[in-house]
Design an enzyme around this catalytic site. Structure first.
Site, mmCIF file in Angstrom:
data_model
loop_
_atom_site.group_PDB
_atom_site.id
_atom_site.type_symbol
_atom_site.label_atom_id
_atom_site.label_comp_id
_atom_site.label_asym_id
_atom_site.label_seq_id
_atom_site.Cartn_x
_atom_site.Cartn_y
_atom_site.Cartn_z
ATOM 1 N N PHE A 79 0.825 -1.221 0.000
ATOM 2 C CA PHE A 79 0.000 0.000 0.000
ATOM 3 C C PHE A 79 0.854 1.264 0.000
ATOM 4 O O PHE A 79 0.405 2.318 0.433
ATOM 5 C CB PHE A 79 -0.979 -0.002 1.185
ATOM 6 N N GLY A 124 -0.305 -7.397 -4.814
ATOM 7 C CA GLY A 124 -1.606 -7.975 -4.488
ATOM 8 C C GLY A 124 -2.720 -7.731 -5.491
ATOM 9 O O GLY A 124 -3.663 -8.505 -5.558
ATOM 10 N N PRO A 138 -12.085 -8.476 -14.385
ATOM 11 C CA PRO A 138 -13.222 -8.122 -13.509
ATOM 12 C C PRO A 138 -13.092 -8.662 -12.085
ATOM 13 O O PRO A 138 -13.435 -7.974 -11.128
ATOM 14 C CB PRO A 138 -14.426 -8.763 -14.199
ATOM 15 N N LYS A 139 -12.589 -9.897 -11.951
ATOM 16 C CA LYS A 139 -12.548 -10.485 -10.614
ATOM 17 C C LYS A 139 -11.570 -9.741 -9.709
ATOM 18 O O LYS A 139 -11.910 -9.371 -8.585
ATOM 19 C CB LYS A 139 -12.162 -11.970 -10.714
ATOM 20 N N THR A 140 -10.374 -9.511 -10.222
ATOM 21 C CA THR A 140 -9.383 -8.851 -9.368
ATOM 22 C C THR A 140 -9.691 -7.363 -9.221
ATOM 23 O O THR A 140 -9.392 -6.762 -8.188
ATOM 24 C CB THR A 140 -7.960 -9.056 -9.917
ATOM 25 N N GLN A 146 -10.068 -5.319 -5.788
ATOM 26 C CA GLN A 146 -9.287 -4.129 -5.481
ATOM 27 C C GLN A 146 -10.170 -2.988 -4.986
ATOM 28 O O GLN A 146 -9.807 -2.264 -4.064
ATOM 29 C CB GLN A 146 -8.498 -3.701 -6.714
ATOM 30 N N LYS A 184 -7.394 2.597 -17.043
ATOM 31 C CA LYS A 184 -6.756 3.523 -16.108
ATOM 32 C C LYS A 184 -6.680 2.898 -14.723
ATOM 33 O O LYS A 184 -7.297 1.862 -14.464
ATOM 34 C CB LYS A 184 -7.564 4.828 -16.014
ATOM 35 N N GLY A 185 -5.960 3.550 -13.842
ATOM 36 C CA GLY A 185 -5.760 2.995 -12.505
ATOM 37 C C GLY A 185 -7.022 2.992 -11.668
ATOM 38 O O GLY A 185 -7.928 3.803 -11.870
ATOM 39 N N GLU A 199 -6.067 3.638 -6.141
ATOM 40 C CA GLU A 199 -6.143 4.793 -5.232
ATOM 41 C C GLU A 199 -7.589 5.275 -5.098
ATOM 42 O O GLU A 199 -8.070 5.528 -3.995
ATOM 43 C CB GLU A 199 -5.257 5.949 -5.711
#
Lengths: 329, 716, 211
Positions: free
Chosen positions: B242, B469, B609-611, B615, B678-679, B682
């Protein structure tokens, strides 16, 4: 952790022989002792493993024996899950399940739970002052971070609290502790087992260093239908209490015949609320009366800054717990 | 609710499972401390017990004589770290990373003053307890609120203004409040750990918890003045970070030094207590926001001030006030950001760095304003929706936040919300709804990937990136499977090794956006190479194994790079999120229960989609922790953490968390990269703490502005 | 009770010189002793060889179905023995103080925190770690369910979660989502996979798999 001698006595008598030597510590579940040893708070020369002693059983009330006996080595989870305990003393089961985690409850014993030390951060950090860990060094918490600390019965030496949930229920249930010493057995009323810090905060309870807890005896009662353990903490599980309340009522036609109340997270010992209990007897089981009882319970409470919120939280928790016990919620 | 994979709300079972799942559920995944090698020894750090001053004497005799001890390294006997030594003719910078065992100066409580090396962990740990130092202590300061007057602007860039300063003051409806985000510690489950081994005088191998193997390699090469090519960094599995593993920390240098001294591999694993002082934290930040609006809810001005703590030896900066500059269309905005140097260890970026801190203040203030002007908080946000980036006027590459608002509001049942607190009760608990929104820059950088098709049709992809992770290997495998038109189980993605082709450090939600295009490029180039082999008329997706066999080749490989791309000059690129929360509050005891959560992410195309869902859920839970329970508490008299353990520093446990709905807009951003992704890491957290705080207020009328929202602040 | 006959627990103490040493102990009823003299010798660094012999005690236990015979210091925790001596690193160290659950293993079928368990107290016990849960290549249903429902991200708390999840069902505490959450609260997951973990447990429970 310092190296130590590990011994495993086969009998209670042998165990008593060993623990009478200075520097010895009994280990049962180890959930607190090993933690304290890792932190250097305690550094015994000798660890006395009593797990092989015959102190595990939970007995039933039979015939005219109106008590239940719980062996000192009975696991917290075994007691909490025991069907007779759940039936006779749901309060004890609830309190046990409110403590620690399932894994820890599978390790921790009834005796060990009683003997656990405070979780005060100053006690745990060997670089900090703490009269309980090292008499004469002062109390770090008094003027420090004391959000978790005592509002009842503290001394100028120590404002630590006893962290147990189980003990709060046992105090409310008027349990008795049977202890064995070299001179034989003796019995300590549960409410007198733990002590207030006074001038000797290093001593948590009235068990002599050469004594061993054998069992806890609980008299049967009529509280099982109206009991509740309410624990207020910073998260929903796996956290020590800010304040907890064990409430047990015997209600007949809406009138309280008998009441038991004890608090956790507020004192150096499980804190029985005798005056509030007496007040409730003969009263209607109403929120108004519960709030009055809670008010009486707070006599003598003192805040130390960080924990002053408990002066408000404690009566609120008492009232809530009583409402739950009475089925008003 | 069952829907196909590519839609807005996957269930926990939808999508491809993690490629490393089997290793993780069987215990076969090896984290940094878990490698065995001949002669492995154990290092345990000794921390200072004063906060500021210097060491007078340090007694290592007892420790040195303890059984099994090989060495006790202190500033008195440590080998010099070449990169720490002053260079002739060059001025010594007045600030910089802590120099390990460099001299007798103490900058913070818990600073490593020695490392004890022994043949077993138990012996090293015990011997470490025997090291006794005497100090000359100086007066220290560790408390930000009392020392805000010592604040200074970092690098002279702490001030921003557009339009008129403090314009909010003349608005008909306004709010001015102070907000506190306390020190919050990353506390990944894996304790930071390193095994350091010198293979020759100038050759070093480390197994290290790091988010960037290349950065770690370069740092160690610089510090020990050896060629970067001679430093090998392995970090195949990282047990969460993190942000805490974004830089090289003192314990890593200490381990490398110790390995030099004992000429054996040394393993150093931090204790949980060390995790509070040794690997950064989200800095305690004081903020003040003044915000004003017209009667119809149009923002007229925002003033946002922040003061964050840093150490005395480094200036750590982040962007808490940035959200106020760009989240809403507001003509007048001025912000000011200060640092306050304290006698503590240097903070570092923690998930949603700066923005999470700033968003708590801004999104709380906006909520307060919604009550002042009596407009629904969602409506207030829509009224001030920024269609272009307010600070630059640039168009956004994509922004579907308005759609996200609607989706989330529908999902949580926003229509059931009452504007007046204490209006709704459920089983004796007050019910409240709150929302909070987040934004984070969409970053990307260059990366290089080697793609190698093996004779059996297995595709091996290699790049140096870490996976802390989120499931980087999984997302990359999905991308490659689509590009190559082969099943995912024929793909092996290798990462976390500095000898592999370079990739950026995993941080800033930029991994998929950066490494993904390199995977696409490598696959494209590899397919082209196959095309050349086959000659004209070959299929786009041939039977690769067959082609290799026909040409008698053991494998075919390419190494391809993506650049950082462009677009930044024309477009403002961000990911967006909104969080909706329903809470239950017991007004008497102050207990807050999270009843329902809906998080909507606008982060371009969702690759995995799963991860991705995991997240988002994880970020939301991090935000719930920040909102309700997380706070690293220092006793300022001693400058020492008093709750530096997992019993007293509370992070959410399972009982705190209901099912969390993660919804995705899932519309590709055509500017950011070829995948349109995109990310999301955060934004999953940014805005969450405010959503909870706003819901608590809506439920019971208690506005908590200093996190965490513990029962004592809510009750009564 | 004065007897120098070893109780059953001493049967693994075979070293005769060790037995002789024990005879000098006043503690004749007690067994499995680390002599104070040896500790003192070790602490004083007087006789490293002596210390190395006497600091350690024999430990025989069953780990994942196999009997292991070890020589351990009494202060070594089960967790450190698993990780550092048996190379069973699937069991994780997250806090080392019983505050996170990453070290959860089964002892005689019950979940416990191995970080607060002295290894020497495991004499004669059956330990199951994450490495012992699958049957060869065939994953345990809980492992399959964790993969399917993505009950983890970084994977570090995962072995502890899975060991705990299996116990949660065995103990009969998987009756509802609410109950699962409470009885899985001894396992901290910092990545925040809790809802997925609950879904995984529900799947195994509702699927009626043998755990």
């Amino acid at each position: 952790m310092k190296q130590f001698q590990y011994v495993r006595p086969a009998t209670i008598q042998a165990a008593l022989d060993v623990i009478s030597k200075p520097g010895s510590k009994i280990i049962a579940g180890g959930t607190n002792l090993v933690d304290l040893m890792k932190r250097g708070v305690t550094a015994p020369d000798k660890i006395v493993d009593i797990n092989h002693l015959p102190l595990k059983g939970i007995s039933e009330p039979i015939g005219n024996v109106m008590t239940v006996s719980i062996g000192a080595l009975a696991l917290n989870s075994e007691v909490a899950e025991n069907s007779r305990i759940k039936e006779l003393f749901p309060l004890l089961s609830m309190a046990l399940n409110a403590g620690a985690s399932p894994q820890l409850r599978n390790m921790a014993t009834v005796g060990g739970n009683m003997m656990q030390r405070t979780r005060c951060g100053y006690f745990y950090d060997t670089t900090m002052p703490c009269n309980k860990r090292q008499p004469g060094t002062g109390c770090g918490a008094m003027e420090g971070v004391n959000r978790m600390h005592a509002i009842f019965g503290a001394s100028d030496q120590c404002i630590a609290v006893h962290p147990s949930d189980m003990c709060v229920a046992l105090a409310a249930l008027d349990a008795t502790v049977e202890v064995a010493g070299k001179k034989g057995k003796r019995y300590i009323h549960f409410a007198d087992f733990h002590r207030l810090p006074g001038e000797k905060p290093q001593i948590d309870n009235n068990l002599a260093p050469d004594e061993l807890i054998v069992r806890v005896i609980i008299p049967t009662n009529n509280f099982s239908r109206n009991s509740y353990y309410l624990k207020i903490r910073d998260r929903q599980s796996y956290a020590f209490a800010l304040v907890s309340v064990a409430a047990a009522l015997e209600i007949d036609n809406g009138i309280i015949k008998n009441a038991r109340l004890a608090m956790g997270g507020v004192a150096h010992k499980p804190w029985r609320l005798f005056e509030a209990e007496q007040f409730l007897v003969g009263k209607t089981a109403s929120e108004e009366n519960f709030a009055k009882a809670a008010g009486l319970a707070m006599k003598g409470a003192v805040g130390h800054g960080g924990n002053s919120f408990k002066l408000k939280l404690a009566p609120a928790t008492i009232t809530e717990a009583l409402k739950h016990a009475a089925g008003l919620v | 609710m069952k829907k196909a994979i590519n839609v807005t709300m996957p269930s926990s079972a939808e999508g491809m499972s993690r490629v490393d799942g089997r290793l993780k559920v069987t215990g076969a995944a090896k984290y940094s401390a878990e490698y065995t090698m001949p002669g492995l020894t154990y290092g345990v750090l000794v921390g200072s017990t004063i906060t500021k001053g210097h060491i007078l004497t340090i007694d290592t005799k007892a420790a040195g004589r303890a059984p099994g001890v090989l060495a006790v390294v202190t500033h008195l006997n440590s080998p010099k770290v070449p990169g720490d030594q002053p260079e002739k003719g060059k001025p010594v910078p007045d600030k910089g990373a802590l120099k390990v065992f460099y001299d007798n100066k103490i900058y913070y409580n818990g600073q490593p003053i020695a490392v004890v090396v022994a043949d077993t962990f138990e012996r090293a740990l015990y011997a470490a307890s025997l090291v006794k130092a005497q100090y000359k202590a100086e007066k220290h300061i560790t408390n930000l609120p009392d020392n805000r007057d010592k604040g200074f602007a970092p690098r002279g860039e702490g001030v921003y203004k557009r339009g008129a300063a403090d314009a909010w003051q003349s608005a008909p409806f306004k709010v001015e409040q102070e907000y506190i985000v306390p020190t919050v510690t990353h506390n990944p489950m894996e304790l930071h750990a390193i095994i350091a081994r010198w293979d020759a005088d100038d050759k070093l191998t480390v197994w290290d918890k790091t988010q960037g193997v290349n950065d770690t390699r370069d740092d160690l090469a610089r510090l020990f003045k050896i060629p970067a090519a001679n430093v090998l960094v392995h970090s195949q599995f990282v047990g969460g970070a993190f942000g805490s593993a974004l830089r090289t920390w003192p314990h890593e240098v200490a381990a490398v030094l110790a390995a030099k001294v004992v000429s054996k591999p040394v393993k150093v694993v931090l204790s949980r207590a060390d995790m509070f002082t040794s690997v950064g934290y989200r800095p305690f930040t004081w903020q003040k926001i003044g915000i004003g609006a017209t009667a119809d809810g149009k923002l007229t001005g925002i003033t946002h001030e922040a003061a964050g703590q840093t150490s005395s030896y480094e200036n750590f900066t982040e962007g808490p006030v940035g959200v106020s500059q760009n989240m809403y269309a507001c003509p007048n905005v001025n912000t000011k950001y200060n640092l306050v140097s304290l006698d503590i260890a240097t903070p570092t970026w923690m998930r949603g760095p700066g923005e999470a801190t700033g968003a708590f203040a801004l999104e709380s203030a906006l909520d307060e304003l919604s009550y002042a002007v009596n407009i629904d908080p969602l409506e207030l946000r829509i009224k001030n929706y920024a269609e272009v980036e307010p600070s630059s006027g640039k168009p956004f590459s994509t922004k579907f936040l308005k759609e996200a608002y609607q989706l989330g509001a529908d999902h949580i049942g926003w229509g059931d919300r009452k504007q007046v607190p204490r209006s709704v009760k459920q089983d004796g608990w007050y019910v409240g709804y709150g929302m909070g929104s987040g934004m984070f820059g969409a970053y990307r950088s260059g990366a290089t990937v080697r793609a190698k098709m093996m004779a059996d049709g297995t595709l091996i992809l290699q790049t140096a990136v870490s996976d802390i992770g989120p499931g980087t290997g999984t997302a990359m495998t999905i991308i490659a499977a689509e590009q190559m038109n082969i099943p995912a189980d024929k793909i092996r993605f290798e990462l976390g090794d500095s000898s592999l082709p370079p990739a950026p450090t995993q941080g800033g939600s930029a991994t998929v956006a950066s490494v993904g295009p390199a995977v696409v490029k490598a696959c494209t180039d590899l397919k082209e190479k196959f095309q050349k082999l086959i000659g004209n008329g070959g299929e786009d997706h041939p039977d690769y194994a067959k082609v290799l066999k026909e040409h008698n080749l053991p494998s075919l490989e390419v190494t391809s790079s993506s650049d950082g791309g462009n677009g930044m000059e024309k477009y403002a690129m961000n990911s967006w999120s909104v969080h909706f929360v329903k809470v239950l509050v017991n007004a008497a005891t102050g207990v807050v229960k999270i009843d329902k959560v809906a998080c909507v992410s606008d982060c371009g195309k969702v690759i995995s989609p799963k991860t991705a869902r995991s997240q988002v859920i994880g970020g939301a839970i991090g935000g719930i922790g920040m909102a309700l329970m997380e706070e690293s508490i220092i006793d300022h008299r001693y400058g020492r953490y008093i709750n530096n353990n997992f019993a007293d520093y509370h992070v959410p446990v399972n009982a705190d968390i209901p099912q969390i709905d993660a919804l995705f807009i899932n519309k590709p951003d055509p500017i950011i990269n070829v995948m349109g992704a995109k990310g999301m890491a955060e934004i999953a957290l940014i805005g969450m703490a405010a959503a909870v705080a706003n819901a608590v207020y809506n439920a019971c009328g208690k506005r908590v502005r200093d996190l965490p929202i513990t029962p004592d602040k809510v009750m009564g | 009770m004065k007897s120098d006959k070893p109780t059953p627990e001493t049967t693994d103490v075979k070293d005769s010189s060790r037995r002789d040493f024990l005879k000098q102990s006043t503690l004749l009823t007690a067994v499995a002793v680390t002599p104070v003299v040896a500790i003192k010798a070790a602490n004083d660094h007087m006789d490293e060889h002596l210390a190395a012999v006497f600091e350690k005690m024999p430990l025989k236990m069953e780990v994942n179905g196999k009997t292991v015979n070890l020589s351990v210091e009494p202060r070594s925790t089960l967790l450190d023995i698993l990780r550092e001596q048996l190379d069973l690193t699937g069991t994780k160290k997250g806090c080392d103080h019983g505050q996170c659950g990453a070290c959860t293993v089964h002892v005689d079928g019950h979940r416990i925190n191995s970080c607060l368990t002295l290894g020497i107290m495991m004499s004669g016990k059956k330990i199951t770690t994450i490495e012992g849960l699958a049957k060869g290549d065939q994953l345990h249903p809980m492992q399959e369910a964790f993969i399917k429902h993505d009950g983890f991200q970084c994977g570090y708390c995962t072995p502890g979660q899975i060991m705990s999840a299996v116990s949660c069902i065995r103990e009969g505490h998987a009756g509802s989502e609410h109950e699962i959450r409470e009885y899985m609260s001894g396992n901290v997951c910092r990545c925040g996979a809790y809802p997925n973990i609950v879904n995984a447990i529900l799947e195994v429970k509702d699927g009626g798999f043998a755990v």
